[in-house]
Design an enzyme around this catalytic site. Structure first.
Site, short mmCIF file in Angstrom:
data_model
loop_
_atom_site.label_atom_id
_atom_site.label_comp_id
_atom_site.label_asym_id
_atom_site.label_seq_id
_atom_site.Cartn_x
_atom_site.Cartn_y
_atom_site.Cartn_z
N HIS A 69 0.82 -1.21 0.00
CA HIS A 69 0.00 0.00 0.00
C HIS A 69 0.86 1.26 0.00
O HIS A 69 0.39 2.33 0.38
CB HIS A 69 -0.93 0.00 1.21
CG HIS A 69 -1.95 -1.09 1.19
ND1 HIS A 69 -2.49 -1.65 2.33
CD2 HIS A 69 -2.53 -1.75 0.15
CE1 HIS A 69 -3.36 -2.59 2.00
NE2 HIS A 69 -3.40 -2.67 0.69
N LYS A 75 -2.69 -2.63 -7.94
CA LYS A 75 -2.94 -2.97 -9.35
C LYS A 75 -2.42 -4.36 -9.65
O LYS A 75 -1.30 -4.70 -9.26
CB LYS A 75 -2.23 -1.95 -10.25
CG LYS A 75 -2.56 -2.10 -11.71
CD LYS A 75 -3.84 -1.35 -12.03
CE LYS A 75 -4.27 -1.52 -13.46
NZ LYS A 75 -4.88 -2.83 -13.72
N LYS A 99 7.56 -4.37 -10.21
CA LYS A 99 7.43 -3.91 -11.60
C LYS A 99 7.00 -2.45 -11.66
O LYS A 99 7.58 -1.64 -12.39
CB LYS A 99 6.38 -4.75 -12.34
CG LYS A 99 6.83 -6.09 -12.82
CD LYS A 99 5.67 -6.78 -13.53
CE LYS A 99 5.90 -8.28 -13.55
NZ LYS A 99 4.81 -9.01 -14.17
N LYS A 111 -2.84 -8.92 -6.95
CA LYS A 111 -3.13 -10.01 -7.89
C LYS A 111 -4.39 -10.72 -7.42
O LYS A 111 -4.69 -10.74 -6.22
CB LYS A 111 -1.97 -11.01 -7.96
CG LYS A 111 -1.86 -11.71 -9.30
CD LYS A 111 -1.28 -10.78 -10.36
CE LYS A 111 -1.16 -11.48 -11.70
NZ LYS A 111 -0.54 -10.60 -12.69
#
Length: 475
Positions: A69, A75, A99, A111
């Protein structure tokens, strides 16, 4: 594969990420507790819900993991696979965090996954499961434009994302930024042009940038540029196909393509579009008229080539086959295709490995562009396209007047055209991938780090720490 084998593989994948993280941590003067916080998943939501499939009620197992966070929203994609489990989803969420940090996309990693085989379930039942899963995420505040923004992954696509958006909108009526609750949507529902090929195109941009650097190419005894480079690609899914397409277009020679059922090989090169058409017509890449079959798909990875691109599964290059890999450059288009043991073997051999946490970040980069488009409620190019065309027309008129020569109409069309959405998206993706590569490479050189993977992890950790410090969370 049995349940126990699957679990072992998942832990192995998670351990790979932890080992690479720990390797990078040695180059950082950061308190151990802070590093442990970055490694840990902040929130894991495990769901079981009933859905009526045919005449039976089935209990569906699903997950959404928010790894970090330090930036919001979180995402990450949602995958539909019978192999989905908590450890796999946690690992992929962690990779998303790193990433995003490397390519300066302001998201925390997340995810999701639903444990189903979409090949054996009807479209109507997949829709039921998707909508129910979305409603469960909404209940626990695990989805929203500023909270957590899913995207497509293995087994999902535009169709599933449109169902997620529609369900969110129906349960959060009046949400002005509802379009931004999910990315990878159809164009008609706020999607962005260029999203489908984004990961494969990002792989192309990243490897191309390496191949343009004389010092790097000299270290593996290759000429600069992509023209004539012999390439092997494992996996002809969305990522592998688009990577193959762009490399072929750039003048590289795709000598082998590998899939689960086997591989095909032609030393003079394969026409990627023809192979893909053959795959669609027959259901397999094998028996392609212009190639030789290789029964054992793993053997294709061991063929002589300049560049090897694993674009399918994790851990396909391991300690048992790493010594037989002959590629001079490996571009990790898949997540975790090389184990840490294989990494060390390949590094000693002088192989350049472009790591997954940078190389396959094209998808999340273009997802970021879609999210921004949805928040701004304006299509890319709408504001500036006509202005640029008018400016180009005036400039062209001046050139013709000064040179006293008319420019051919076909050339005029090219010069006058203002940027379309896809032009702007690809330009942004190209710039992101080029900048990301040079940040990793510069850090590798300045900090005397042995390889690009460790340098990429160091870069990611530094950026996450910087974000926490700016928030005032860490002393």
């Amino acid at each position: 594969m049995s349940k126990n084998q699957n679990k072992t593989n998942a832990y192995s994948f998670f351990n790979c990420i932890e080992k690479n993280f720990d390797k990078a941590a040695r180059f950082l003067s950061i308190e151990k507790g802070l590093l442990e916080q970055i490694k840990a998943c902040n929130a894991v939501y495990r769901i079981h819900f009933p859905v009526k499939i045919g005449k039976e009620i089935k209990v569906i197992e699903a997950y959404r993991v928010q790894h970090s966070h330090h930036k919001l929203p979180c995402k990450g994609g949602i995958r539909y696979s019978i192999k989905v489990n908590q450890d796999e989803v946690m690992t992929l969420a962690a990779l998303m965090t790193y990433k995003c940090a490397i390519v300066d996309v302001p998201f925390g990693g997340a995810k999701g996954g639903i444990k189903i085989d979409p090949q054996t379930i009807s479209v109507e039942d997949i829709e039921k499961i998707t909508r129910r899963y979305t409603s469960e995420l909404i209940k626990k505040n695990f989805i929203g434009p500023g909270i957590d923004v899913p995207a497509p992954d293995y087994g999902t696509g535009e169709r599933e994302m449109s169902w997620i958006f529609d369900t969110f909108l129906s349960l959060r009526s009046g949400e002005v930024d509802a379009l931004a609750c999910v990315t990878g949507k159809p164009i008609s529902q706020g999607g962005v042009r260029g999203r489908k090929e984004a990961t494969g195109l990002g792989v192309f941009y990243g490897i191309r940038e390496l191949c343009h650097i004389k010092e790097e190419m000299s270290s593996v005894h290759l000429d600069i540029g992509l023209v004539g480079k012999k390439i092997i690609i494992q996996g002809l899914g969305n990522v592998g196909y688009h990577a193959a397409y762009f490399f072929h277009k750039a003048g590289a020679i795709i000598i082998a393509l590998a899939e689960r059922e086997g591989a095909i090989y032609n030393e003079k090169g394969l026409n990627v579009s023809k192979v893909f058409l053959h795959l669609k017509n027959t259901g397999s890449i094998l028996n392609f008229p212009e190639a030789k079959n290789i029964e054992n798909t793993e053997k294709a990875l061991e063929l002589e080539c300049d560049i090897l691109i694993p674009a399918a599964l994790e851990n396909v290059i391991h300690k048992n086959n790493a010594n037989r890999i002959k590629a001079k450059i490996i571009g990790e288009a898949a997540n975790g295709p090389i184990t840490p043991e294989a990494d060390e073997i390949l590094e000693k051999k002088g192989v350049i490995i472009i790591p997954d946490i940078y190389l396959n970040a094209g998808g999340v980069t273009v997802s970021y562009f879609e999210w921004l488009k949805n928040l701004s409620h304006v299509r890319y190019g709408r504001m500036e396209k006509k202005f640029n065309e008018n400016m180009n027309a005036e400039l062209l008129q001046v050139i013709e007047t000064v040179c006293k020569k008319k420019i051919l109409s076909e050339e005029k069309k090219i010069i006058l055209r203002g940027p379309r959405e896809i032009d702007l998206i690809r330009s942004g993706l190209e710039d992101t991938m080029i900048n990301g590569f040079h940040k990793i490479r510069d850090l590798k050189k300045s900090s005397k780090i042995g390889n690009l993977r460790t340098a990429a992890f160091v870069l990611a950790i530094n950026k996450i720490i910087d974000s926490y410090e700016k928030l005032g969370i860490f002393p």
